[in-house]
Design a protein around this motif. Structure first.
Motif, PDB file in Angstrom:
ATOM      1  N   SER A   1       0.813  -1.224   0.000  1.00 49.01           N
ATOM      2  CA  SER A   1       0.000   0.000   0.000  1.00 49.01           C
ATOM      3  C   SER A   1       0.844   1.270   0.000  1.00 49.01           C
ATOM      4  N   ASN A   2       2.004   1.227   0.668  1.00 48.79           N
ATOM      5  CA  ASN A   2       2.836   2.435   0.745  1.00 48.79           C
ATOM      6  C   ASN A   2       4.088   2.325  -0.129  1.00 48.79           C
ATOM      7  N   ASP A   3       4.002   1.568  -1.228  1.00 50.38           N
ATOM      8  CA  ASP A   3       5.151   1.442  -2.141  1.00 50.38           C
ATOM      9  C   ASP A   3       5.559   2.780  -2.745  1.00 50.38           C
ATOM     10  N   GLN A   4       4.600   3.710  -2.888  1.00 48.90           N
ATOM     11  CA  GLN A   4       4.895   5.032  -3.464  1.00 48.90           C
ATOM     12  C   GLN A   4       4.860   6.130  -2.405  1.00 48.90           C
ATOM     13  N   GLY A   5       5.029   5.725  -1.152  1.00 49.40           N
ATOM     14  CA  GLY A   5       5.106   6.686  -0.069  1.00 49.40           C
ATOM     15  C   GLY A   5       3.769   7.306   0.293  1.00 49.40           C
TER      16      GLY A   5
END
Length: 414
Positions: free
Chosen positions: A135-139
């Protein structure tokens, strides 16, 4: 002569009296019969009928580099669309951000285009979990942009007459867990996605995250009790992206105990993350008559983790080969059409599972090197035979056997 006339007159009077007496008696009898006739059978209203709701639970929707090289994303779903559309509600886990401000990206930091998700919606999916380890792969900005994209998808599809749902992410760290309250065919479904694992530090992240400690799991169960009370529903579904080893069918004792504890509050625990199909467990409560369900993992619905299938292997059970298969689990629930809960959210009526059908699927690489989903069935085997792909035919036959032998449906009574 006069005597004959008198006798004749008396006879006529007697006959008339008898005639009217009989007629009155018959009329009275007919009136009594009419009064005593049974009332017509009352018409059965919708409230008296048993109500059914069918739900298809998929697995992880992913996109590696080969998935994006297909000529149209709709082609991915063409041969399994019928199974998804057949249900009243279909759920899947989107294992990636959907950030339109950044380039499409694959492993290890995924990012999906909006059109990839729209193709899944067009295939029949209605509700999506956005809470998982990617979910937070792109920050933080990727999380915010994923929320914006999902809200736009809701609006665009609503304009076309289709209602879709996304949850699992939050707009701020001050907000509580995001969830959906879905209404279908007179049913109220509470849908709450959470993840126990993230690839990057989880503190101050706007994600439905539950750390896999005993303390936080107990706190989460208490939260679920409160949530159900505030949102009375017929079904409460928790999507659980589990903290567990990938690529193994093993189900740990702690995991099983935790899911059974969740079933004290919810009706369905739909777990994923392993990228491999695991067992399904139907729990039947003898006291309440209510049925509940655990899916320990439904594998990959679409991915390209299996780019080199072991076509020459006699028994292709390597972890990469297992990631190419997935499960569409079609479950039908039944209840009286009257609501089964009171104002406290407590269930007053037994919701039953009347059928649970596993449909195994696989990611197939066609001759154009496109990754598409196919059902694991005899029809697909016959197609491969006719197409002259004998290596794939034998491989798919083995995959069918493996999924049937290595995964099972379990019924537990309590």
């Amino acid at each position: 002569m006069k005597r004959k006339f008198i006798l004749h007159t008396l006879a006529l009077i007697l006959f008339t009296a008898l005639f009217f007496s009989c007629a009155t008696s018959k009329l009275s009898e007919e009136k009594n019969q009419e009064a005593e006739a049974p009332s017509p059978t009352p018409q059965i209203t919708d409230e008296d009928k048993e109500s059914f709701l069918s739900i298809t639970f998929a697995g992880d929707i992913m996109a590696h580099t080969p998935n994006h090289k297909i000529s149209s994303y709709d082609k991915i779903w063409k041969d399994v669309k019928q199974y998804i559309e057949d249900s009243d509600l279909a759920l899947a886990n989107i294992e990636s951000p959907i950030d339109r401000t950044k380039e499409v990206a694959s492993y290890p930091n995924f990012n999906l285009p909006e059109s990839y998700v729209q193709a899944a919606i067009d295939a029949g999916f209605d509700a999506f979990s956005l809470a998982n380890n990617h979910s937070n792969d792109q920050g933080a900005s990727g999380i915010a942009q994923t929320i914006i994209t999902s809200e736009d998808l809701v609006k665009k599809n609503e304009a076309k007459g289709k209602q879709v749902y996304f949850s699992g992410l939050r707009k701020s760290t001050e907000e509580s867990y995001s969830y959906n309250l879905i209404e279908k065919k007179g049913w109220k479904i509470l849908f709450l996605p959470v993840t126990e694992i993230l690839n990057y530090p989880y503190k101050n992240q706007c994600i439905n995250f539950v750390h896999h400690t005993e303390k936080e799991r107990k706190e989460f169960i208490e939260f679920c009790k409160k949530l159900r009370k505030e949102n009375p529903c017929d079904l409460f579904i928790i999507s659980m992206h589990a903290n567990e080893p990938e690529y193994t069918r093993n189900i740990t004792r702690h995991q099983k105990e935790y899911y059974h504890a969740l079933l004290e509050v919810c009706d369905v625990v739909w777990a994923n993350h392993a990228h491999i199909i695991k067992d399904r467990e139907i729990v039947r409560d003898e006291k309440t008559g209510r049925d509940k369900l655990i899916m320990y993992a439904n594998g990959n619905t679409i991915s390209a983790q299996r780019t080199r299938p072991e076509l020459d292997s006699k028994n292709p059970i390597g972890e990469r080969d297992n990631t190419g298969d997935g499960l569409l689990y079609q479950v039908t629930f039944s209840k009286s059409s009257k609501k089964c809960y009171n104002e406290n959210g407590e269930c007053e009526e037994a919701v039953k599972i009347t059928s649970a059908k596993p449909i195994f699927i696989t990611t197939y690489i066609n001759t154009a090197w496109e990754f598409v989903i196919k059902p694991l069935n005899q029809e697909f085997v016959d197609y491969l035979q006719e197409a002259g792909r004998s290596d794939w035919k034998q491989y798919i036959e083995r995959r069918i056997k493996i999924n049937n032998e290595y995964t099972k449906d379990i019924t537990t009574w309590q």
